[in-house]
Design a protein around this motif. Structure first.
Motif, PDB file in Angstrom:
ATOM      1  N   GLU A 133      66.202   8.342 -10.581  1.00 21.92           N
ATOM      2  CA  GLU A 133      65.730   9.088  -9.257  1.00 21.92           C
ATOM      3  C   GLU A 133      65.265   8.166  -8.091  1.00 21.92           C
ATOM      4  N   PRO A 134      65.509   8.364  -6.720  1.00 17.82           N
ATOM      5  CA  PRO A 134      65.020   7.922  -5.598  1.00 17.82           C
ATOM      6  C   PRO A 134      63.416   8.247  -5.763  1.00 17.82           C
ATOM      7  N   VAL A 135      62.683   7.006  -5.509  1.00 15.42           N
ATOM      8  CA  VAL A 135      61.172   7.194  -5.479  1.00 15.42           C
ATOM      9  C   VAL A 135      60.436   5.953  -4.946  1.00 15.42           C
ATOM     10  N   THR A 136      59.370   6.097  -4.422  1.00 19.70           N
ATOM     11  CA  THR A 136      58.648   4.929  -3.819  1.00 19.70           C
ATOM     12  C   THR A 136      57.392   4.669  -4.606  1.00 19.70           C
ATOM     13  N   ILE A 137      57.223   3.736  -5.119  1.00 17.95           N
ATOM     14  CA  ILE A 137      55.816   3.139  -5.736  1.00 17.95           C
ATOM     15  C   ILE A 137      55.076   2.237  -5.321  1.00 17.95           C
ATOM     16  N   VAL A 138      53.991   2.435  -5.266  1.00 17.49           N
ATOM     17  CA  VAL A 138      52.813   1.549  -4.963  1.00 17.49           C
ATOM     18  C   VAL A 138      51.955   1.051  -5.944  1.00 17.49           C
ATOM     19  N   SER A 139      51.759  -0.291  -6.087  1.00 21.76           N
ATOM     20  CA  SER A 139      50.921  -0.989  -7.140  1.00 21.76           C
ATOM     21  C   SER A 139      49.954  -2.032  -6.737  1.00 21.76           C
ATOM     22  N   ILE A 140      48.865  -1.827  -7.481  1.00 19.79           N
ATOM     23  CA  ILE A 140      47.716  -2.940  -7.179  1.00 19.79           C
ATOM     24  C   ILE A 140      47.421  -3.682  -8.305  1.00 19.79           C
ATOM     25  N   GLU A 141      47.388  -4.987  -8.271  1.00 21.34           N
ATOM     26  CA  GLU A 141      47.149  -5.809  -9.618  1.00 21.34           C
ATOM     27  C   GLU A 141      46.015  -6.732  -9.195  1.00 21.34           C
ATOM     28  N   GLN A 142      45.306  -7.002 -10.058  1.00 19.51           N
ATOM     29  CA  GLN A 142      44.174  -8.079 -10.025  1.00 19.51           C
ATOM     30  C   GLN A 142      44.321  -9.109 -11.261  1.00 19.51           C
ATOM     31  N   ILE A 143      44.622 -10.410 -10.962  1.00 25.50           N
ATOM     32  CA  ILE A 143      44.618 -11.462 -12.073  1.00 25.50           C
ATOM     33  C   ILE A 143      43.614 -12.443 -11.733  1.00 25.50           C
ATOM     34  N   TYR A 144      42.829 -12.888 -12.951  1.00 25.05           N
ATOM     35  CA  TYR A 144      41.907 -13.725 -13.009  1.00 25.05           C
ATOM     36  C   TYR A 144      42.003 -14.678 -14.056  1.00 25.05           C
ATOM     37  N   ILE A 145      42.134 -16.076 -13.533  1.00 28.13           N
ATOM     38  CA  ILE A 145      42.111 -17.204 -14.701  1.00 28.13           C
ATOM     39  C   ILE A 145      41.216 -18.086 -14.392  1.00 28.13           C
ATOM     40  N   VAL A 191      41.346 -31.458 -14.129  1.00 25.40           N
ATOM     41  CA  VAL A 191      41.091 -30.599 -13.298  1.00 25.40           C
ATOM     42  C   VAL A 191      40.603 -29.243 -13.842  1.00 25.40           C
ATOM     43  N   ASP A 192      39.815 -28.789 -13.148  1.00 26.49           N
ATOM     44  CA  ASP A 192      39.309 -27.397 -13.730  1.00 26.49           C
ATOM     45  C   ASP A 192      39.530 -26.381 -12.280  1.00 26.49           C
ATOM     46  N   ALA A 193      39.877 -25.172 -12.745  1.00 26.49           N
ATOM     47  CA  ALA A 193      40.317 -24.335 -11.629  1.00 26.49           C
ATOM     48  C   ALA A 193      39.921 -22.941 -11.848  1.00 26.49           C
ATOM     49  N   GLN A 194      39.431 -22.133 -10.984  1.00 25.70           N
ATOM     50  CA  GLN A 194      39.377 -20.699 -11.239  1.00 25.70           C
ATOM     51  C   GLN A 194      40.212 -20.195 -10.029  1.00 25.70           C
ATOM     52  N   ASN A 217      49.578 -30.041 -20.743  1.00 20.82           N
ATOM     53  CA  ASN A 217      49.745 -30.170 -19.299  1.00 20.82           C
ATOM     54  C   ASN A 217      49.792 -29.028 -18.381  1.00 20.82           C
ATOM     55  N   ARG A 218      49.171 -28.014 -18.947  1.00 20.50           N
ATOM     56  CA  ARG A 218      48.950 -26.673 -18.187  1.00 20.50           C
ATOM     57  C   ARG A 218      47.492 -26.427 -18.290  1.00 20.50           C
ATOM     58  N   LEU A 219      46.966 -25.847 -17.307  1.00 19.84           N
ATOM     59  CA  LEU A 219      45.617 -25.194 -17.314  1.00 19.84           C
ATOM     60  C   LEU A 219      45.400 -24.178 -18.652  1.00 19.84           C
ATOM     61  N   LYS A 220      44.500 -24.680 -19.597  1.00 21.81           N
ATOM     62  CA  LYS A 220      44.132 -23.881 -20.737  1.00 21.81           C
ATOM     63  C   LYS A 220      43.275 -23.013 -20.423  1.00 21.81           C
ATOM     64  N   SER A 221      43.467 -21.601 -20.636  1.00 21.16           N
ATOM     65  CA  SER A 221      42.251 -20.668 -20.215  1.00 21.16           C
ATOM     66  C   SER A 221      42.209 -19.732 -21.192  1.00 21.16           C
ATOM     67  N   THR A 222      41.052 -19.559 -21.449  1.00 20.09           N
ATOM     68  CA  THR A 222      40.394 -18.674 -22.590  1.00 20.09           C
ATOM     69  C   THR A 222      40.064 -17.137 -21.590  1.00 20.09           C
ATOM     70  N   THR A 223      40.113 -17.335 -20.346  1.00 22.65           N
ATOM     71  CA  THR A 223      39.988 -16.166 -19.456  1.00 22.65           C
ATOM     72  C   THR A 223      40.924 -15.692 -18.679  1.00 22.65           C
ATOM     73  N   SER A 224      41.862 -15.315 -19.081  1.00 25.01           N
ATOM     74  CA  SER A 224      43.258 -14.680 -18.557  1.00 25.01           C
ATOM     75  C   SER A 224      43.560 -13.352 -18.538  1.00 25.01           C
ATOM     76  N   VAL A 225      42.935 -12.732 -17.482  1.00 26.69           N
ATOM     77  CA  VAL A 225      42.791 -11.317 -17.435  1.00 26.69           C
ATOM     78  C   VAL A 225      43.575 -10.695 -16.568  1.00 26.69           C
ATOM     79  N   MET A 226      44.287  -9.410 -16.452  1.00 25.37           N
ATOM     80  CA  MET A 226      45.196  -8.767 -15.600  1.00 25.37           C
ATOM     81  C   MET A 226      44.932  -7.338 -15.691  1.00 25.37           C
TER      82      MET A 226
END
Length: 331
Positions: free
Chosen positions: A63-75, A95-98, A315-324
């Motif tokens: 079915e035709p429809v319009t959809i709006v989405s909001i997302e929040q990601i933290y690493i 390197v350390d990154a937030q 060779n990738r940021l290792k994150s224990t705080t990956s939340v979406m």
């Protein structure tokens, strides 16, 4: 029309509305593969392991429809000082990154033709990031930090095509790309752009087992990067694969497990990458997800929350705080 027919029609419409929500979140979830740790320049590529899959990723509703989405990601992640990382045109000692992303997405489902259903969309991301890195100058070590907060590169989905094998098995194919629209400084540690075009063909599959209230979703894609002309750095192609197993309950709640991996296909190239032997990397993440489906004034609303820490990372940021977290509504 009989009472039974009325009930059947209402049940079918309800099923379609749920499908609309699933594809809205899932299509934009592909957008959630935003800059985070992978063995590309700055150790900040587009995909985040475990963030690309969501409930109903393989469904494009009829079915035709319009959809709006909001997302929040933290690493919040790091690469140890025993490894060099290509960043700001140089090689740092770790390197350390937030990184925090807010994504606003609009998806339009157009309808179907020839047994296939079609949709397209756009995502506008905003990024906040803080990066700390160490550099060696002879025997002297120095530390630098930088912060950026701005609109990130735009993400376009010109086409998503879905096919229904049955009421319980669905597949979708899509072509997506990132445009380097964000602000970029080749000498900065933190940027609101990767300064390259990235092309992402993707395939997704969804399988339901109604008898047990179970759902299984898998999504895989390839990511092809153009060269960052400001630093002469060429990222190698990446392969990503995410999977989700979900148990849905009658009250709208869902609980499940997410698995994800990013694998680099070949060596990065360029003056800095060559010194680091191609800076090849991979990772694997796993964690829980909670979903909830309901309605607000008759409009279907869906939300989800996941935590997918890195289990293995090279060779990738290792994150224990990956939340979406996500919230999506269909009109």
């Amino acid at each position: 029309m009989s009472i039974k027919s009325d009930k059947d029609a209402l049940a079918l419409r309800s099923q379609k509305l749920r499908a609309l929500l699933r594809i809205s979140i899932a299509t934009v979830a592909a957008l959630a593969s935003i800059s985070s740790a992978n063995a590309t320049e700055s150790a900040l590529g587009r995909p985040v392991a475990g963030m690309s899959v969501l409930s109903g990723i393989g469904i494009v509703p009829p079915e035709p429809v319009t959809i709006v989405s909001i997302e929040q990601i933290y690493i919040d992640g790091s690469i140890g000082g025993n490894r060099q990382v290509p960043i700001a045109g140089k090689a740092s000692l770790g390197v350390d990154a937030q990184i925090a992303f807010t994504l606003a997405s609009v998806l339009r489902v157009w309808g179907g033709a020839g047994g296939w259903d079609f949709a397209s969309g756009i995502t506008v991301p905003y990024v906040w990031t803080e990066v700390n890195a160490s550099f060696a100058a002879g025997r002297v070590g120095t530390s630098s930090s930088d912060r950026a907060s701005n609109l990130f590169d735009l993400y376009f989905t010109p086409i998503v095509a879905g096919y229904h094998f049955s009421q319980t098995a669905h597949i979708s194919l899509s072509f997506n790309f990132w445009a380097p629209t964000g602000r970029y400084d080749p000498g900065a540690l933190a940027n609101a752009s990767l300064n390259n075009w990235t092309f992402v063909p993707q395939v997704a599959f969804t399988k339901f087992v109604p008898k047990y209230g179970l759902e299984f979703d898998v999504v895989g894609n390839l990511q092809f990067y153009t060269k960052n002309t400001a630093t002469n750095y060429q990222n190698a192609p990446l392969f990503t694969l995410d999977a989700l197993a979900l148990k849905k309950f009658p009250n709208g709640l869902g609980m499940g497990l997410v698995l994800g991996t990013v694998q680099q296909l070949g060596n990065d190239s360029g003056p800095v990458a060559d010194k680091l032997n191609g800076f090849v990397g991979h990772d694997f993440s796993m964690g829980p997800i909670v979903t909830y489906d309901t309605k607000i004034e008759g409009k279907p609303l869906s939300a989800s929350l996941r935590w997918v820490p890195s289990i293995v990372s090279v060779n990738r940021l290792k994150s224990t705080t990956s939340v979406m977290a996500t919230a999506t509504i269909a009109f």
